[in-house]
Design a protein around this motif. Structure first.
Motif, PDB file in Angstrom:
ATOM      1  N   LEU A 135       0.855  -1.187   0.000  1.00  0.00           N
ATOM      2  CA  LEU A 135       0.000   0.000   0.000  1.00  0.00           C
ATOM      3  C   LEU A 135       0.890   1.237   0.000  1.00  0.00           C
ATOM      4  CD1 LEU A 135       0.492   0.538   3.220  1.00  0.00           C
ATOM      5  CD2 LEU A 135      -1.475  -0.917   3.472  1.00  0.00           C
ATOM      6  N   GLN A 137      -7.727   7.034   0.140  1.00  0.00           N
ATOM      7  CA  GLN A 137      -7.110   7.140  -1.187  1.00  0.00           C
ATOM      8  C   GLN A 137      -6.555   5.798  -1.644  1.00  0.00           C
ATOM      9  OE1 GLN A 137      -4.430  10.296  -0.088  1.00  0.00           O
ATOM     10  NE2 GLN A 137      -5.547  11.812  -1.287  1.00  0.00           N
ATOM     11  N   TYR A 151      -8.041   3.772  -4.871  1.00  0.00           N
ATOM     12  CA  TYR A 151      -7.134   3.410  -5.969  1.00  0.00           C
ATOM     13  C   TYR A 151      -7.222   1.912  -6.280  1.00  0.00           C
ATOM     14  CZ  TYR A 151      -2.634   2.498  -8.280  1.00  0.00           C
ATOM     15  OH  TYR A 151      -1.642   2.090  -9.133  1.00  0.00           O
ATOM     16  N   PHE A 152      -7.073   1.101  -5.245  1.00  0.00           N
ATOM     17  CA  PHE A 152      -7.069  -0.342  -5.493  1.00  0.00           C
ATOM     18  C   PHE A 152      -8.445  -0.842  -5.937  1.00  0.00           C
ATOM     19  CE2 PHE A 152      -3.272   0.010  -2.729  1.00  0.00           C
ATOM     20  CZ  PHE A 152      -2.360  -0.534  -3.615  1.00  0.00           C
ATOM     21  N   ALA A 153      -9.489  -0.200  -5.434  1.00  0.00           N
ATOM     22  CA  ALA A 153     -10.836  -0.609  -5.853  1.00  0.00           C
ATOM     23  C   ALA A 153     -11.040  -0.337  -7.343  1.00  0.00           C
ATOM     24  CB  ALA A 153     -11.887   0.134  -5.029  1.00  0.00           C
ATOM     25  N   ARG A 154     -10.508   0.802  -7.815  1.00  0.00           N
ATOM     26  CA  ARG A 154     -10.615   1.098  -9.253  1.00  0.00           C
ATOM     27  C   ARG A 154      -9.892   0.048 -10.072  1.00  0.00           C
ATOM     28  NH1 ARG A 154      -9.474   7.057  -8.914  1.00  0.00           N
ATOM     29  NH2 ARG A 154     -11.516   7.891  -8.375  1.00  0.00           N
ATOM     30  N   LEU A 155      -8.673  -0.290  -9.627  1.00  0.00           N
ATOM     31  CA  LEU A 155      -7.914  -1.282 -10.386  1.00  0.00           C
ATOM     32  C   LEU A 155      -8.564  -2.651 -10.309  1.00  0.00           C
ATOM     33  CD1 LEU A 155      -4.189  -0.358  -9.699  1.00  0.00           C
ATOM     34  CD2 LEU A 155      -5.583   0.144 -11.696  1.00  0.00           C
ATOM     35  N   ARG A 156      -9.301  -2.875  -9.232  1.00  0.00           N
ATOM     36  CA  ARG A 156     -10.007  -4.141  -9.105  1.00  0.00           C
ATOM     37  C   ARG A 156     -11.185  -4.177 -10.085  1.00  0.00           C
ATOM     38  NH1 ARG A 156      -9.717  -9.126  -5.550  1.00  0.00           N
ATOM     39  NH2 ARG A 156     -11.023 -10.207  -6.996  1.00  0.00           N
ATOM     40  N   GLY A 157     -11.486  -3.011 -10.666  1.00  0.00           N
ATOM     41  CA  GLY A 157     -12.533  -2.964 -11.688  1.00  0.00           C
ATOM     42  C   GLY A 157     -13.896  -2.588 -11.142  1.00  0.00           C
ATOM     43  N   LEU A 158     -13.949  -2.100  -9.897  1.00  0.00           N
ATOM     44  CA  LEU A 158     -15.243  -1.725  -9.319  1.00  0.00           C
ATOM     45  C   LEU A 158     -15.705  -0.370  -9.854  1.00  0.00           C
ATOM     46  CD1 LEU A 158     -14.644  -2.681  -5.582  1.00  0.00           C
ATOM     47  CD2 LEU A 158     -15.583  -4.075  -7.428  1.00  0.00           C
ATOM     48  N   HIS A 159     -17.005  -0.172  -9.850  1.00  0.00           N
ATOM     49  CA  HIS A 159     -17.539   1.105 -10.329  1.00  0.00           C
ATOM     50  C   HIS A 159     -17.820   2.044  -9.169  1.00  0.00           C
ATOM     51  CE1 HIS A 159     -17.470   0.086 -14.470  1.00  0.00           C
ATOM     52  NE2 HIS A 159     -17.862  -1.136 -14.138  1.00  0.00           N
ATOM     53  N   ILE A 218      -7.651  -3.922   1.925  1.00  0.00           N
ATOM     54  CA  ILE A 218      -7.481  -3.819   0.464  1.00  0.00           C
ATOM     55  C   ILE A 218      -7.722  -5.179  -0.193  1.00  0.00           C
ATOM     56  CG2 ILE A 218      -5.840  -3.283  -1.388  1.00  0.00           C
ATOM     57  CD1 ILE A 218      -4.490  -1.337   0.634  1.00  0.00           C
ATOM     58  N   GLY A 219      -7.250  -6.230   0.482  1.00  0.00           N
ATOM     59  CA  GLY A 219      -7.457  -7.580  -0.054  1.00  0.00           C
ATOM     60  C   GLY A 219      -8.914  -7.992  -0.081  1.00  0.00           C
ATOM     61  N   ARG A 254      -8.600   2.592 -18.776  1.00  0.00           N
ATOM     62  CA  ARG A 254      -8.985   2.996 -17.436  1.00  0.00           C
ATOM     63  C   ARG A 254      -7.882   2.662 -16.434  1.00  0.00           C
ATOM     64  NH1 ARG A 254     -14.377   1.628 -13.820  1.00  0.00           N
ATOM     65  NH2 ARG A 254     -13.028   1.025 -12.128  1.00  0.00           N
ATOM     66  N   ASP A 255      -7.330   1.455 -16.550  1.00  0.00           N
ATOM     67  CA  ASP A 255      -6.247   1.058 -15.644  1.00  0.00           C
ATOM     68  C   ASP A 255      -5.044   1.978 -15.796  1.00  0.00           C
ATOM     69  OD1 ASP A 255      -7.742  -0.964 -14.688  1.00  0.00           O
ATOM     70  OD2 ASP A 255      -6.682  -2.586 -15.731  1.00  0.00           O
ATOM     71  N   ARG A 305       0.115  -7.306  -5.898  1.00  0.00           N
ATOM     72  CA  ARG A 305      -1.290  -7.137  -5.541  1.00  0.00           C
ATOM     73  C   ARG A 305      -2.085  -6.611  -6.744  1.00  0.00           C
ATOM     74  NH1 ARG A 305      -2.599  -4.559  -0.110  1.00  0.00           N
ATOM     75  NH2 ARG A 305      -3.883  -6.371   0.216  1.00  0.00           N
ATOM     76  N   PHE A 327      -5.149  -8.305  -9.372  1.00  0.00           N
ATOM     77  CA  PHE A 327      -6.437  -7.722  -9.763  1.00  0.00           C
ATOM     78  C   PHE A 327      -6.659  -7.860 -11.266  1.00  0.00           C
ATOM     79  CE2 PHE A 327      -6.390  -4.316  -6.163  1.00  0.00           C
ATOM     80  CZ  PHE A 327      -6.637  -5.317  -5.248  1.00  0.00           C
TER      81      PHE A 327
END
Ligand SMILES: Nc1ncnc2c1ncn2[C@@H]1O[C@H](COP(=O)(O)OP(=O)(O)OP(=O)(O)O)[C@@H](O)[C@H]1O
Ligand SMILES: [Mg+2]
Lengths: 326, 385
Positions: free
Chosen positions: A92, A100, A104-112, A152-153, B7-8, B222, B226
């Motif tokens: 992190l 923040q 960030y990680f949620a966006r990369l995880r593909g969440l809207h 985050i996980g 997007r990424d 990590r 994803f």
């Protein structure tokens, strides 16, 4: 606990070599939905490598893993969508706030966007970080950083959570906090693969365990079965007084009488008797002869640590590990 | 899929930049320090760039003038600088070219009969010092003519472009050949550009260090878990290095313009050239990332080593004309040198089209650096990144 459902994680004949080092050697195990599976082993046993392969980050030389039926080597992305990964290091950004980081990680995880807000609130609640969410992570305590690492996980509602030594380097109270959070996740039905070299943690959390050493599984099964492998073993915990520690002759005699190494820590001497009652009289005799006070001496039932010791002849951890879970 | 990729990349790049912007160290090392260096070098090396530059012997310059209105002031100006020029007047261009070929004169100036249609031409070895000096001496004269009459506007802009004929002198032994627009640069002018080019590489490198930190901390693992691919991540890292570099040059440009009165050329040329500067600086540091272990400390160390070295060779620390001749001609292929020379030319009024030499060097370096990095990254053991 018996489980009749189909396994959710199937690890089958994994093999991974780094140069001359065999990090993982013919590793197989199965994890059922909703169970907490422990992977216990000393430094360098191959725990991180195993989790790396399960999460699709490391390609095995041989064997495969399926998660929810998807092969991690062939259907990597589909398998990864079911997984939440909590790395051993703090993956992190300390210069950002928790929010923040999570965003960030949620966006990369593909969440809207809407989902991101909802899930952040959810994982903050699970890890108990709501009050500190807008603070820079740099200001966090070690335990809070570890909790954020877990939070985050948890983004993306994974079916299976991989935890790689999530309590490394933090104080007992913070550790307790994390163990309880993991316990709550398990109670809510999440499948967890938990690695550690703290046998107390694995005993506290896991229904089934695998003990690893040098990439090999040396014992595997339900906790009570594995524990029984220790047979008759007993741990004597003697308060380490200065007299005892400054009495080289006494220590020497103890070492000679024991098949396994002594584990002195600053507070106590852990004497592990792999043959249990058979050895006890001799050891107690030595202590009495050297006028060591037996006040406060405790006897511990067999545990995963003694199993490891009796199977490998060495301690799970280097001597004097700082904290214990209970 | 493409949408997710974009997007990424956007998310990662923005996050990198956000972290760089909130880091106080960025302001100290990346903005304050280079400006301080520029200031100190500008003050202390001013004498090196003094206008009383004097060749050992004055240059023999030929002059063919078919239009006295323009020719006379040029003649007057040249003769007012006897320490620089001795002027020989020719009746026609042919005899001047003959003397030029025979080394009797070093350069020639041709004023056409119809300066409104045809430009004034300077005939000399391309990129030679005499060429540069003539250019800087004659430009103000021609600028003045432009003020005198509105009709001359058109020819003046043409005139200021140094035109070279094919029949130029090939014998260059006794004349140092430098491509720097040296004659027009004072020390502030020179070092503002030179330090900007040098630290543009550092700016890109800092962004790359942030990227490398993700590899060591496990954050990259990590992110990859994803479903974000390695190439997406590296591309975002490259992009953020480009942006940092461009941002840095922009700040340098604005600050040195305001405080030291430094010229950076026309915005329309500066902008694409600065983008190119960003792409190139980031490519250098990207190449470094692909050949050393992905560890921020190592990237930092390797970057410092490489940048100091090529900045020296490229004229960013010691001015090019102060370096030994063999070294100067040996390092023309260095991208940072081409960047510096490009900026120097832009600052003296050249347009992008006249930078073909520099642009060639820069584009080739860009292709080579990025190509090699891509190849190395694709064959490198994945565990390394
Ligand atoms: N990328 C790598 N390159 C070379 N060797 C490696 C690499 N990763 C792991 N190893 C080696 O493989 C073995 C297993 O390492 P691994 O990290 O999986 O162990 P671990 O059980 O997680 O240990 P720890 O408790 O220290 O985290 C070790 O001997 C380690 O040195
Ligand atoms: Mg590990």
């Amino acid at each position: 606990m018996t489980n009749h459902a189909d396994p959710i994680v199937v690890v089958d004949g994994l093999f991974k070599q780094y140069g001359k080092v065999t990090a993982v050697n013919n590793l197989s195990f199965i994890v059922y939905p909703g169970e907490t599976f422990g992977l216990l082993g000393p430094n360098g046993a191959g725990k991180t490598t195993t989790l790396g392969i399960i999460s699709g980050l490391i390609r095995p030389d041989n064997g495969d893993v399926t998660v929810g039926g998807f092969s991690v080597t062939k259907d990597t992305q589909k398998a990864q969508r079911l997984l939440g990964v909590v790395p051993q290091g703090l993956a992190l950004y300390e210069d950002l706030t928790a929010r923040q980081n999570l965003t960030y990680f949620a966006r990369l995880r593909g969440l809207h966007q809407a989902e991101i807000k909802r899930q952040i609130a959810q994982v903050l609640e699970i890890t108990g970080l709501e009050d500190a969410v807008d603070q820079k992570v740099r200001k966090y305590s070690g335990g809070m950083k570890r909790r954020l690492n877990i939070a985050i996980g948890l983004l993306g509602n994974p079916k299976v959570l991989l935890l790689d030594e999530p309590t490394v380097g933090i104080d007992p109270q913070a550790r307790r906090h994390i163990l309880d959070a993991v316990r709550r996740l398990a109670d809510n039905g999440m499948t967890i693969i938990y690695t550690s070299h703290y046998m107390e943690e694995v005993e506290y959390l896991c229904e089934r365990v695998s003990i690893m050493d040098h990439g090999l599984i040396i014992a595997q099964g339900p906790l009570y079965e594995v524990r029984a492998l220790a047979g008759d073993s007993v741990v004597l915990r003697v308060p380490a007084t200065d007299e005892l520690l400054n009495d080289p002759e006494a220590l020497d005699r103890l070492k000679k009488a024991l098949p396994a190494p002594l584990e002195p820590s600053h507070a106590e001497l852990r004497i592990i008797l792999t043959k249990g009652s058979e050895q006890a009289p001799e050891i107690l005799n030595i202590l009495v002869e050297h006028q060591v006070s037996l006040n406060g001496m405790q006897i511990e039932a067999p545990n995963l640590e003694t199993v490891f010791l009796s199977l490998t002849g060495k301690a799970l951890r280097d001597n004097g590990s700082e904290a214990s879970a209970s | 899929m493409i949408l997710r990729t974009m997007r990424d990349i956007g998310t990662i790049t923005m996050n990198q930049l956000k972290r760089l912007v909130i880091d106080p160290a960025t302001y100290i090392w990346l903005f304050t320090l280079p400006l301080l260096i520029t200031y100190v070098l500008g003050i202390s090396l001013n004498s090196l760039f003094a206008p009383e530059f004097k060749p050992i012997r004055p240059y023999n310059v030929g002059l063919v003038q078919h239009s006295p209105i323009v020719g006379a002031p040029i003649m007057e100006r040249l003769e007012s600088l006897p320490q620089l020029f001795t002027v020989t007047v020719y009746d026609d261009e042919e005899s001047m070219q003959t003397d030029l070929a025979d080394n009797i004169i070093t350069a020639g100036v041709v004023v056409p009969a119809d300066p409104l249609v045809h430009p004034v031409r300077v005939v000399s070895t391309p990129e030679s010092i005499v060429n540069q000096i003539l250019y800087s001496v004659l430009r103000p004269v021609l600028d003045q003519l432009m003020i005198m009459s509105a009709e001359t506007v058109q020819f003046t802009t043409e005139v200021t472009k140094t035109q070279l004929t094919t029949n130029t002198r090939s014998n260059t032994e006794n004349e140092p050949k430098t491509t720097v627009a040296w004659a027009q640069a004072d020390s502030f002018q020179y070092y503002s550009l030179a330090i900007a080019v040098m630290f543009a590489m550092y700016a890109a490198n800092v962004a790359m260090q942030y990227l490398a930190a993700d590899f060591t901390s496990g954050t990259f693992g990590r992110i990859r878990s994803f479903g974000v691919t390695r190439s997406r991540y590296l591309f975002a890292g490259y992009l953020s290095a480009v942006i940092m570099s461009v941002l840095f040059v922009t700040v340098m440009t604005v600050v040195t313009k305001v405080f030291f009165g430094v010229r950076w050329g026309a915005l329309s040329a500066w902008l694409p050239f600065t983008l190119l500067c960003g792409f190139t600086s980031a490519a250098i540091t990207y190449f470094i990332l692909s050949i050393v272990p992905a560890n921020p400390k190592i990237i930092d160390g390797a970057g410092t080593l490489v940048f100091n070295f090529i900045a020296f060779l490229g004229g960013s620390t010691a001015p090019l004309p102060a370096l030994p001749q063999w070294l100067v001609s040996f390092t023309t292929w260095l991208p940072n040198r081409a960047l510096l020379e490009g900026y120097l030319r832009l600052s003296s009024g050249a347009d992008l089209a006249s930078l073909s030499n520099e642009l060639t060097v820069i584009s080739i370096s860009l292709v080579v650096l990025l190509g090699l990095s891509l190849i190395i990254n694709s064959v490198r053991p994945k565990g390394a990144l």
